[in-house]
Design a protein around this motif. Sequence first.
Motif, PDB file in Angstrom:
ATOM      1  N   VAL A   1       0.856  -1.190   0.000  1.00 34.25           N
ATOM      2  CA  VAL A   1       0.000   0.000   0.000  1.00 34.25           C
ATOM      3  C   VAL A   1       0.889   1.236   0.000  1.00 34.25           C
ATOM      4  CG1 VAL A   1      -1.991  -1.054   1.135  1.00 34.25           C
ATOM      5  CG2 VAL A   1      -0.155  -0.095   2.519  1.00 34.25           C
ATOM      6  N   ARG A   2       0.326   2.347  -0.476  1.00 33.15           N
ATOM      7  CA  ARG A   2       1.056   3.619  -0.524  1.00 33.15           C
ATOM      8  C   ARG A   2       0.191   4.724   0.067  1.00 33.15           C
ATOM      9  NH1 ARG A   2       2.275   0.577  -4.959  1.00 33.15           N
ATOM     10  NH2 ARG A   2       4.499   0.282  -5.393  1.00 33.15           N
ATOM     11  N   ALA A   3       0.751   5.432   1.029  1.00 32.46           N
ATOM     12  CA  ALA A   3       0.045   6.533   1.691  1.00 32.46           C
ATOM     13  C   ALA A   3       0.498   7.852   1.093  1.00 32.46           C
ATOM     14  CB  ALA A   3       0.311   6.502   3.192  1.00 32.46           C
ATOM     15  N   LEU A   4      -0.462   8.678   0.671  1.00 32.88           N
ATOM     16  CA  LEU A   4      -0.173   9.987   0.093  1.00 32.88           C
ATOM     17  C   LEU A   4      -0.718  11.075   1.001  1.00 32.88           C
ATOM     18  CD1 LEU A   4      -0.036   7.976  -2.390  1.00 32.88           C
ATOM     19  CD2 LEU A   4      -0.706   9.911  -3.813  1.00 32.88           C
ATOM     20  N   GLY A   5       0.054  12.146   1.145  1.00 30.59           N
ATOM     21  CA  GLY A   5      -0.407  13.247   1.978  1.00 30.59           C
ATOM     22  C   GLY A   5       0.646  14.312   2.137  1.00 30.59           C
ATOM     23  N   PHE A   6       0.398  15.208   3.074  1.00 37.21           N
ATOM     24  CA  PHE A   6       1.287  16.338   3.335  1.00 37.21           C
ATOM     25  C   PHE A   6       1.693  16.332   4.805  1.00 37.21           C
ATOM     26  CE2 PHE A   6      -1.147  17.386  -0.407  1.00 37.21           C
ATOM     27  CZ  PHE A   6      -0.247  18.040  -1.240  1.00 37.21           C
ATOM     28  N   PRO A   7       2.518  15.364   5.215  1.00 37.67           N
ATOM     29  CA  PRO A   7       2.901  15.271   6.626  1.00 37.67           C
ATOM     30  C   PRO A   7       3.970  16.280   7.006  1.00 37.67           C
ATOM     31  CG  PRO A   7       4.026  13.578   5.388  1.00 37.67           C
ATOM     32  CD  PRO A   7       3.110  14.274   4.419  1.00 37.67           C
ATOM     33  N   THR A   8       4.257  16.315   8.296  1.00 38.41           N
ATOM     34  CA  THR A   8       5.322  17.155   8.832  1.00 38.41           C
ATOM     35  C   THR A   8       6.647  16.848   8.135  1.00 38.41           C
ATOM     36  OG1 THR A   8       4.236  17.191  10.976  1.00 38.41           O
ATOM     37  CG2 THR A   8       6.578  17.723  10.942  1.00 38.41           C
ATOM     38  N   PRO A  67       2.011  13.277  11.598  1.00 44.14           N
ATOM     39  CA  PRO A  67       1.089  14.402  11.653  1.00 44.14           C
ATOM     40  C   PRO A  67       1.036  15.136  10.315  1.00 44.14           C
ATOM     41  CG  PRO A  67       2.413  14.326  13.638  1.00 44.14           C
ATOM     42  CD  PRO A  67       2.973  13.275  12.724  1.00 44.14           C
ATOM     43  N   GLY A  68      -0.158  15.353   9.813  1.00 42.58           N
ATOM     44  CA  GLY A  68      -0.347  15.939   8.490  1.00 42.58           C
ATOM     45  C   GLY A  68      -0.813  14.934   7.469  1.00 42.58           C
ATOM     46  N   ASN A  69      -0.540  13.637   7.703  1.00 42.62           N
ATOM     47  CA  ASN A  69      -1.038  12.575   6.813  1.00 42.62           C
ATOM     48  C   ASN A  69      -2.529  12.351   6.986  1.00 42.62           C
ATOM     49  OD1 ASN A  69       1.999  10.886   6.716  1.00 42.62           O
ATOM     50  ND2 ASN A  69       0.681  10.976   4.905  1.00 42.62           N
ATOM     51  N   SER A  70      -3.062  12.747   8.132  1.00 43.65           N
ATOM     52  CA  SER A  70      -4.472  12.495   8.431  1.00 43.65           C
ATOM     53  C   SER A  70      -5.377  13.013   7.315  1.00 43.65           C
ATOM     54  CB  SER A  70      -4.865  13.159   9.748  1.00 43.65           C
ATOM     55  OG  SER A  70      -4.225  12.548  10.834  1.00 43.65           O
ATOM     56  N   GLY A  71      -6.267  12.139   6.855  1.00 41.12           N
ATOM     57  CA  GLY A  71      -7.198  12.512   5.803  1.00 41.12           C
ATOM     58  C   GLY A  71      -6.732  12.167   4.411  1.00 41.12           C
TER      59      GLY A  71
END
Length: 338
Positions: A143-150, A188-192
Amino acid sequence: MTPDPGGEAPLARIPSPTAPSGAMIPSPLHWRTVCLLEVVSIQWIPLCPWTRTQQVSSSGSGFIISQNRIMTNAHVVANAIDIRVRPHGSPRRFAGKVRTYGPDVDLALVEIEDSVAEDFWATVADAPRVELAESLPALQETVRALGFPTGGRTLCITEGVVSRVDSIELTPPADTTLVIQIDAAINPGNSGGPVFDSRGYVAGVAFCKDVRSSTDNIGYVIPAEVVRTFLDRCGKARECYTLSPSVPYRWHKLENQSLRAAHKVPHEISGVLLTSVAPFLEGALKVSDVLMKIDGRTISDDGQIELRGHELIQHRYLLRNKGIGDKTTFTVFRDGQK
């Protein structure tokens, strides 16, 4: 409640964990659906409702789904007074607002303010809408998680595998929910943000991680089936959202032989002992009933059911993810009879 139809309900389908040869999953075009959410919020003080805390700035992630909506976590936009949405690859931030808030499953929908909506959707016109997976990912599936974390302000992609599928208790007002545990970095920041499976579908929404010092690489994802049920509960009216059902009874494990003997439960009967029942269910369930099955799925003496194959999960999962209008069938052992 409907009578027991008999027999075991089919178990969850296990998908193949392999990805198409040579494919980039998810594709760079799907990256464009991921958005940075910058939120200013004010926390109200319940014991002093006439006061409130200072404004707090935070950020999270979200992703574009059908009907011009942006999916994120409820805790990302909780108590928000200002939301700015920046899609991946765009230097511009767009004003947004909460459309639907679901604290019971920690999910929310954001929409773009009418004054800038046309510009926003023109900016992401080349981005295909993501599709939710139809089934839970397999154990060890990539799986790959995409987002804007710290750590930066650009899109971050981390990769890992599915470690387990389980249910955990969330912080109130959320309740127990089905989760996918992954070892991809969740910060933190990956949420959502979306978590894609090996076939390019959204397996779920990243929402938290285990921060205890004695653990490593434990991130949690809200599965696509919970997301789909949340969307069904939103209804057509924007202001309408139906909370997910709670478990309407309290129960005790039946692993203790003395307890089984006291309630005259034969050894061939498995299930859990009901210790209290919500008033609206008293006609169907009673205190001291042994709950054996829900919707044809056998409950073990410790309250677990088969999820798929040899994977087990607490039986309350069957109730927590019910859709509006879904029927529930209880099979009980009462007064020496099923």
